[in-house]
Design a protein around this motif. Structure first.
Motif, short mmCIF file in Angstrom:
data_model
loop_
_atom_site.label_atom_id
_atom_site.label_comp_id
_atom_site.label_asym_id
_atom_site.label_seq_id
_atom_site.Cartn_x
_atom_site.Cartn_y
_atom_site.Cartn_z
N GLY A 45 55.12 32.69 61.22
CA GLY A 45 54.84 33.87 62.02
C GLY A 45 53.35 34.12 62.17
O GLY A 45 52.88 34.48 63.27
N CYS A 63 54.39 38.53 70.14
CA CYS A 63 55.43 39.45 69.69
C CYS A 63 56.43 38.74 68.77
O CYS A 63 56.86 39.31 67.76
N ALA A 64 56.77 37.49 69.12
CA ALA A 64 57.70 36.74 68.28
C ALA A 64 57.09 36.46 66.90
O ALA A 64 57.77 36.58 65.87
N GLY A 91 54.52 37.13 74.80
CA GLY A 91 55.81 37.01 74.14
C GLY A 91 55.72 36.26 72.83
O GLY A 91 56.39 36.61 71.84
N VAL A 92 54.88 35.22 72.79
CA VAL A 92 54.69 34.44 71.56
C VAL A 92 54.10 35.32 70.46
O VAL A 92 54.52 35.25 69.30
N ALA A 147 57.20 39.57 64.85
CA ALA A 147 58.56 39.85 64.40
C ALA A 147 58.90 39.02 63.17
O ALA A 147 59.51 39.52 62.20
#
Length: 281
Positions: free
Chosen positions: A253, A108-109, A105-106, A112
């Motif tokens: 990011g 993917c964040a 999840g990290v 993004a």
């Protein structure tokens, strides 16, 4: 960015197939890089399938590198470890802990955030000096692999991983340094040879890392080698920029995506131990 993510999916899935094939291949007699390993590995259908996915991923990578900054593409390629983790959990029944799902999840964040902050690729053309510098780095990767077998196990794994990462990083930069694709221009451009030598050396070192030594350490080294250096080259020498006022978001990011990938470094070996190889045959 869609092409960069598609490339990560291809590379991440290919890693699972190639790891199984590499581990199922009879080892050589030495402890370092074994050039004949590739010849033995290509007899495995999984390795061939992985090469096919690598080829598709490379095409998507080229498209991405011609459209968005190197730092965004590099972070997306590092995210292929998240893809490898998910594919391993699905195909090889490797159990992901809650922390590892969180790392996915990290990643993917982070991607993004990069997608929101990334501007267009820089319009600064690479100099002839930079082209020859990339060729020199590619040759250096080969030399690094040649001496890796003399190092202790942990040092050898890190050297192979960093070498593979540097090789893949050379490919990322070299793609941006090739402006004309005519035969004459390609033959006279040092970046063409940097791409070929760097890519070939990276595949050789990565295949060796998948078979022997601590692949977790090697994969962590590869992620660092293929992201940090090329990103700096893109910003400093090729003019890569972010959207107005979003430089901080791009940096955040990038760091988040790479950190998440490093947390998933053990999936550089696709979770394939001896039992995994036997179960996949």
């Amino acid at each position: 960015m869609i092409c960069a993510l598609g490339s990560a999916v291809c590379f991440g899935t290919a890693s699972v197939l190639q790891a199984i094939a590499a581990r199922a291949t009879a080892p050589g007699t030495g402890s370092g890089v074994d050039p004949a390993l590739l010849l033995r590995a290509v007899r495995q259908w999984r390795y061939i399938a992985g090469l096919g996915l690598d080829g598709l991923g490379f095409v998507l990578q080229i498209i991405a590198l011609r459209s968005i900054p190197i730092y965004a593409v590099g972070a997306a390629l590092a995210a292929s470890l998240a893809v490898t983790a998910v594919v391993s959990a699905r195909l090889l029944r490797v159990r992901l802990s809650g922390v590892e799902w969180g790392a996915v999840g990290v990643v993917c964040a982070g991607l993004a955030m990069l997608g929101l902050a990334s501007g267009e690729e820089g319009d600064t053309g690479g100099s002839t000096t930079l082209q020859y510098a990339m060729l020199g780095v590619a040759v250096g990767v080969l030399l690094l692999g040649a001496v890796a077998g003399r190092l202790p196990d942990r040092g050898r794994a890190l050297a192979l991983g960093l070498g593979a990462g540097f090789g893949f990083g050379v490919v990322e930069v070299a793609v941006r340094l090739i402006d004309e694709v005519s035969l004459g221009a390609l033959v006279t451009n040092p970046a063409t040879y940097a791409l070929l030598v760097g890519g070939g050396a990276a595949f050789l070192l990565l295949t060796s890392a998948l078979q022997r030594g601590s692949v977790t350490t090697a994969t962590a080294g590869m992620v660092i080698g293929e992201t940090v250096g090329p990103a700096l080259v893109g910003v400093v020498w090729l003019g890569d920029r972010t959207r107005e006022g979003l430089g901080w978001l791009a940096v955040l990011g990038f760091v988040v995506a790479v950190a998440g990938a490093l947390a998933l470094a053990r999936f550089g070996e696709a979770g394939v131990g001896e039992a995994g190889v036997e179960g996949a045959r």
